[in-house]
Structure formats: C-alpha cells, structure tokens
Design a protein around this motif. Structure first.
Motif, PDB file in Angstrom:
ATOM      1  N   ASN A   1       0.438  -1.479  -0.181  1.00  0.00           N
ATOM      2  CA  ASN A   1      -0.425   0.187  -0.443  1.00  0.00           C
ATOM      3  C   ASN A   1       0.985   1.223   0.083  1.00  0.00           C
ATOM      4  N   ASN A   2       2.321   1.075  -0.486  1.00  0.00           N
ATOM      5  CA  ASN A   2       2.856   2.513  -0.453  1.00  0.00           C
ATOM      6  C   ASN A   2       3.298   3.206   0.600  1.00  0.00           C
ATOM      7  N   ILE A   3       2.588   2.469   1.705  1.00  0.00           N
ATOM      8  CA  ILE A   3       3.222   3.385   2.874  1.00  0.00           C
ATOM      9  C   ILE A   3       4.866   3.205   3.792  1.00  0.00           C
ATOM     10  N   THR A   4       4.972   3.408   3.811  1.00  0.00           N
ATOM     11  CA  THR A   4       6.451   4.528   4.601  1.00  0.00           C
ATOM     12  C   THR A   4       6.300   5.101   5.724  1.00  0.00           C
ATOM     13  N   PRO A   5       7.473   4.461   6.601  1.00  0.00           N
ATOM     14  CA  PRO A   5       8.951   3.089   6.605  1.00  0.00           C
ATOM     15  C   PRO A   5       8.296   2.632   6.425  1.00  0.00           C
ATOM     16  N   ASN A   6       9.080   1.469   5.571  1.00  0.00           N
ATOM     17  CA  ASN A   6       7.499  -0.396   5.650  1.00  0.00           C
ATOM     18  C   ASN A   6       8.728  -1.270   6.030  1.00  0.00           C
ATOM     19  N   SER A   7      10.021  -0.877   5.996  1.00  0.00           N
ATOM     20  CA  SER A   7      11.249  -1.916   6.923  1.00  0.00           C
ATOM     21  C   SER A   7      10.953  -3.027   7.920  1.00  0.00           C
ATOM     22  N   LYS A   8      11.336  -3.931   7.789  1.00  0.00           N
ATOM     23  CA  LYS A   8      10.450  -4.434   9.628  1.00  0.00           C
ATOM     24  C   LYS A   8      11.268  -3.751  10.253  1.00  0.00           C
ATOM     25  N   SER A   9      12.576  -3.831   9.932  1.00  0.00           N
ATOM     26  CA  SER A   9      13.198  -2.874  11.382  1.00  0.00           C
ATOM     27  C   SER A   9      12.602  -1.063  11.385  1.00  0.00           C
ATOM     28  N   SER A  10      12.051  -1.066  10.927  1.00  0.00           N
ATOM     29  CA  SER A  10      11.198   0.013  11.603  1.00  0.00           C
ATOM     30  C   SER A  10      10.168   0.238  11.757  1.00  0.00           C
ATOM     31  N   ILE A  11       9.231  -1.312  11.391  1.00  0.00           N
ATOM     32  CA  ILE A  11       8.001  -1.249  12.394  1.00  0.00           C
ATOM     33  C   ILE A  11       8.443  -1.341  13.674  1.00  0.00           C
ATOM     34  N   GLU A  12       9.321  -2.767  13.553  1.00  0.00           N
ATOM     35  CA  GLU A  12      10.175  -3.209  15.016  1.00  0.00           C
ATOM     36  C   GLU A  12      10.479  -1.886  15.972  1.00  0.00           C
ATOM     37  N   LYS A  13      10.548  -1.302  15.268  1.00  0.00           N
ATOM     38  CA  LYS A  13      11.611  -0.310  16.299  1.00  0.00           C
ATOM     39  C   LYS A  13      10.220   0.837  16.456  1.00  0.00           C
ATOM     40  N   ARG A  14       9.260   0.952  16.049  1.00  0.00           N
ATOM     41  CA  ARG A  14       7.643   1.923  16.426  1.00  0.00           C
ATOM     42  C   ARG A  14       6.826   1.171  17.103  1.00  0.00           C
ATOM     43  N   LEU A  15       7.233  -0.253  16.986  1.00  0.00           N
ATOM     44  CA  LEU A  15       6.329  -0.443  18.225  1.00  0.00           C
ATOM     45  C   LEU A  15       6.824  -0.314  19.342  1.00  0.00           C
ATOM     46  N   ASN A  16       8.492  -0.568  19.990  1.00  0.00           N
ATOM     47  CA  ASN A  16       9.047  -0.297  20.777  1.00  0.00           C
ATOM     48  C   ASN A  16       8.783   1.151  21.184  1.00  0.00           C
ATOM     49  N   GLU A  17       8.871   2.123  20.815  1.00  0.00           N
ATOM     50  CA  GLU A  17       8.428   3.136  21.117  1.00  0.00           C
ATOM     51  C   GLU A  17       6.836   3.263  21.084  1.00  0.00           C
ATOM     52  N   LEU A  18       5.961   2.544  20.866  1.00  0.00           N
ATOM     53  CA  LEU A  18       4.782   3.224  21.282  1.00  0.00           C
ATOM     54  C   LEU A  18       4.234   1.954  22.199  1.00  0.00           C
ATOM     55  N   ARG A  19       5.339   0.915  22.946  1.00  0.00           N
ATOM     56  CA  ARG A  19       5.673   0.174  23.871  1.00  0.00           C
ATOM     57  C   ARG A  19       5.510   1.026  26.037  1.00  0.00           C
ATOM     58  N   GLU A  20       6.916   1.749  25.231  1.00  0.00           N
ATOM     59  CA  GLU A  20       7.298   2.767  26.010  1.00  0.00           C
ATOM     60  C   GLU A  20       6.253   3.893  26.068  1.00  0.00           C
ATOM     61  N   ILE A  21       6.051   4.857  24.954  1.00  0.00           N
ATOM     62  CA  ILE A  21       4.533   5.772  25.505  1.00  0.00           C
ATOM     63  C   ILE A  21       4.224   5.595  25.587  1.00  0.00           C
ATOM     64  N   PHE A  22       3.162   4.675  25.930  1.00  0.00           N
ATOM     65  CA  PHE A  22       2.041   3.526  26.697  1.00  0.00           C
ATOM     66  C   PHE A  22       2.482   2.975  27.835  1.00  0.00           C
ATOM     67  N   ASN A  23       3.560   2.714  28.495  1.00  0.00           N
ATOM     68  CA  ASN A  23       4.011   1.911  28.899  1.00  0.00           C
ATOM     69  C   ASN A  23       3.500   0.545  29.583  1.00  0.00           C
ATOM     70  N   ALA A  24       3.935  -0.530  28.051  1.00  0.00           N
ATOM     71  CA  ALA A  24       2.811  -1.521  27.594  1.00  0.00           C
ATOM     72  C   ALA A  24       4.521  -2.642  28.103  1.00  0.00           C
ATOM     73  N   LYS A  25       4.638  -3.771  28.664  1.00  0.00           N
ATOM     74  CA  LYS A  25       5.716  -4.379  28.473  1.00  0.00           C
ATOM     75  C   LYS A  25       5.224  -5.584  27.198  1.00  0.00           C
ATOM     76  N   ASN A  26       4.517  -5.407  26.387  1.00  0.00           N
ATOM     77  CA  ASN A  26       4.783  -6.559  25.210  1.00  0.00           C
ATOM     78  C   ASN A  26       3.519  -5.894  24.668  1.00  0.00           C
ATOM     79  N   ASN A  27       3.684  -6.424  23.290  1.00  0.00           N
ATOM     80  CA  ASN A  27       2.850  -5.922  22.378  1.00  0.00           C
ATOM     81  C   ASN A  27       0.910  -6.237  22.775  1.00  0.00           C
ATOM     82  N   ILE A  28       1.132  -7.061  23.450  1.00  0.00           N
ATOM     83  CA  ILE A  28      -0.754  -7.807  24.024  1.00  0.00           C
ATOM     84  C   ILE A  28      -1.159  -6.977  24.632  1.00  0.00           C
ATOM     85  N   LYS A  29      -0.176  -6.214  25.263  1.00  0.00           N
ATOM     86  CA  LYS A  29      -0.945  -5.304  26.772  1.00  0.00           C
ATOM     87  C   LYS A  29      -0.930  -4.092  26.389  1.00  0.00           C
ATOM     88  N   LEU A  30       0.332  -4.019  24.997  1.00  0.00           N
ATOM     89  CA  LEU A  30      -0.025  -2.003  23.979  1.00  0.00           C
ATOM     90  C   LEU A  30      -1.310  -2.270  22.959  1.00  0.00           C
TER      91      LEU A  30
END
Length: 220
Positions: A181-210
């Motif tokens: 769908n031409n959505i950027t950034p779209n590399s696996k590493s960038s997605i993983e990085k953003r998920l890490n940032e979101l977990r930190e923002i919402f103080n979630a220990k894992n993706n399920i908690k997020l």
C-alpha cells in the motif's frame, strides 16, 4: 436560554432524565427522535421553515433494528449537522468514556459540551446546557484529566500498525501490507522500532498489553 432543542436518543427511559433537566431549566420546546437520519431531517426541515433548532443533544451509540439508516452513530449525525447548520450548539450525552473518542468529538466534530451518562447526569446536563448557552465549551473534569494524561499524539500509520497487530498480523505481514500500500517507512526494522517506541509511550510490557491499552483508550 435555548428556545428550541432536538434530542437524539433511542432509549425512552433515558429520555425521562433529559425531560426533567429541560423542565427545570424552563425549556418547553423540545423534540425527541430515535434515529440519526430522523434528527438530520428535522434539522433540515426546521431550517427551511426558518424555525431552526438552537441546540442538539445527541447520544453517540444507537441500537440497530429493522429500519435501515444512513447515519448510524452520533458522530456521523454531528458531522452532517455541522455541514448544514454550523451555528447550532451540540452536546454529546453518552456512556462513552474512552479519552481518544471524546477528544475527537471536540477536535474533529467541534461539539460544545460532553455529559457522561450515569449517576447525577441530570444535574450535569442542566449545568452543561447553561454553560454552553453562555458560550462555554464544557468537558467533564475527569475526562479532561484523562485526556491530558493520555499520549494521544499518534499518527494514522501508528493507528494502522496497531489495528493490524490487533488483528493478529505478524511484523512480516505488516511489512508486506505496508509495502503493498506504499506506506513508509515499511521495513521490518522500522516497524519493530516503532512498536518499541509505542510500548514505551504507553508503558506496555509487550504487544498484547499495548493492544489492550489502546483499545481501552479508544485508539483502536
């Protein structure tokens, strides 16, 4: 005080509380409707007849039944009403308690007040009507505190990422979806990085908690 009010609410028992609030404010010209389409049509007709409503009080959730409706929620009704009658004052009267959804009502739909349904909601509704009539924007303090303490500055891509994750997509599948769908950034590493940032923002220990936290806030 307001002269002509329209109330969109599909539960008769809740209408009694609204009637009591309006009666105590000595407001006698008000109409009830059970459907959003009906509410919009009444507002259009009143405008044509040069007898416009000056306040709309609407629920956000409406039960589905056998009548087919174009507008299925209070948000959709508010959007359409704002397009045809931008001057009308609007109060949302709802059990909704998710900060993101309530915040959007003010930021996106430009409502004038929000009242939470529950104990003492008649008193809150009366006070809100009086304040909105004076030109104030009314947000309950507990909702305001919740909004202020909630990290709501996330992007549309973040919302998409979270929704895909909630549907069970793996990071590799999310990467493929983004690229298709031409959505950027779209590399696996960038997605993983953003998920890490979101977990930190919402103080979630894992993706399920997020995901649980974001659902509770109304973000997804």
């Amino acid at each position: 005080m307001f002269k002509k009010i329209l109330i969109a609410e599909d539960h008769e028992v809740r209408n009694l509380g609204v009637v009591n609030a309006l009666t105590e404010l000595q407001i006698h010209h008000f109409d009830f409707v059970s459907y959003c389409d009906e509410a919009l049509n009444k507002i259009k007709t009143a405008d044509v007849e040069n007898k416009p409503y000056d306040l709309l009080i609407t629920d956000l959730s409406f039960d589905k039944d056998h009548f087919q409706q174009n507008l299925k929620s209070g948000q959709e009704l508010i959007r359409e009403v704002r397009n045809i009658h931008p001057q009308i004052k609007i109060i949302a009267f709802s059990i909704e308690n998710k900060p993101k959804i309530i915040d959007d009502l003010f930021k996106i739909y430009s409502i004038d007040g929000f009242v939470s349904k529950g104990r003492n909601d008649g008193k809150e509704l009366r006070n809100t009507i009086k304040k909105v009539f004076k030109g104030e924007t009314v947000i309950p303090q507990e909702i305001l505190n919740s909004i202020r303490n909630t990290p709501l500055t996330i992007t549309e891509n973040d919302e998409l990422l979270l929704n895909l994750l909630a549907k069970g997509f793996t990071q590799s599948e999310i990467e493929d979806h983004f690229k298709q769908n031409n959505i950027t950034p779209n590399s696996k590493s960038s997605i993983e990085k953003r998920l890490n940032e979101l977990r930190e923002i919402f103080n979630a220990k894992n993706n399920i908690k997020l995901i649980v936290i974001c659902k509770d806030l109304g973000i997804i």
